[in-house]
Design an enzyme around this catalytic site. Structure first.
Site, short mmCIF file in Angstrom:
data_model
loop_
_atom_site.label_atom_id
_atom_site.label_comp_id
_atom_site.label_asym_id
_atom_site.label_seq_id
_atom_site.Cartn_x
_atom_site.Cartn_y
_atom_site.Cartn_z
N GLY A 30 69.77 19.11 20.12
CA GLY A 30 69.66 20.48 20.65
C GLY A 30 71.02 21.06 21.01
O GLY A 30 71.32 22.21 20.68
N ASP A 31 71.83 20.27 21.70
CA ASP A 31 73.18 20.73 22.05
C ASP A 31 74.00 21.03 20.80
O ASP A 31 74.72 22.02 20.73
CB ASP A 31 73.91 19.68 22.89
CG ASP A 31 73.27 19.45 24.25
OD1 ASP A 31 72.66 20.40 24.78
OD2 ASP A 31 73.38 18.34 24.77
N THR A 32 73.88 20.15 19.80
CA THR A 32 74.60 20.35 18.55
C THR A 32 74.16 21.62 17.86
O THR A 32 74.98 22.39 17.35
CB THR A 32 74.38 19.13 17.61
OG1 THR A 32 74.88 17.96 18.27
CG2 THR A 32 75.07 19.32 16.28
N SER A 33 72.86 21.87 17.86
CA SER A 33 72.31 23.06 17.22
C SER A 33 72.85 24.33 17.87
O SER A 33 73.33 25.25 17.19
CB SER A 33 70.78 23.01 17.31
OG SER A 33 70.22 24.16 16.75
N ALA A 87 75.53 24.70 19.80
CA ALA A 87 76.98 24.82 19.63
C ALA A 87 77.34 25.28 18.22
O ALA A 87 78.21 26.13 18.04
CB ALA A 87 77.64 23.47 19.92
#
Length: 70
Positions: free
Chosen positions: A22-25, A27
């Protein structure tokens, strides 16, 4: 102004760990918008980056090349 809907189909793949996806998405979506990609393309890259993250054990940050060039 109303929001429009856009669907990006999932690509079936083997998932090892969803840690950080989720964080990667989020960002990646922000980076793509900052690089002046339209929101629909930014969504595609965000989904791609999250998928790359899920193919690794533990938290994994995909490289720029993996997301935007491959």
């Amino acid at each position: 102004a109303g929001l429009s809907k856009h669907h990006v189909p999932a690509i079936e793949q083997e998932v090892f760990d969803v840690c950080g996806a989720g964080d990667t998405s989020i960002a990646t979506f922000a980076v793509a918008l900052a690089k002046d990609f339209p929101p629909e393309e930014a969504l595609f890259f965000a989904t791609k980056a999250a998928g790359i993250t899920c193919r690794h054990l533990g938290s994994y940050a995909p490289t720029y090349k993996e997301v935007f060039c491959d």
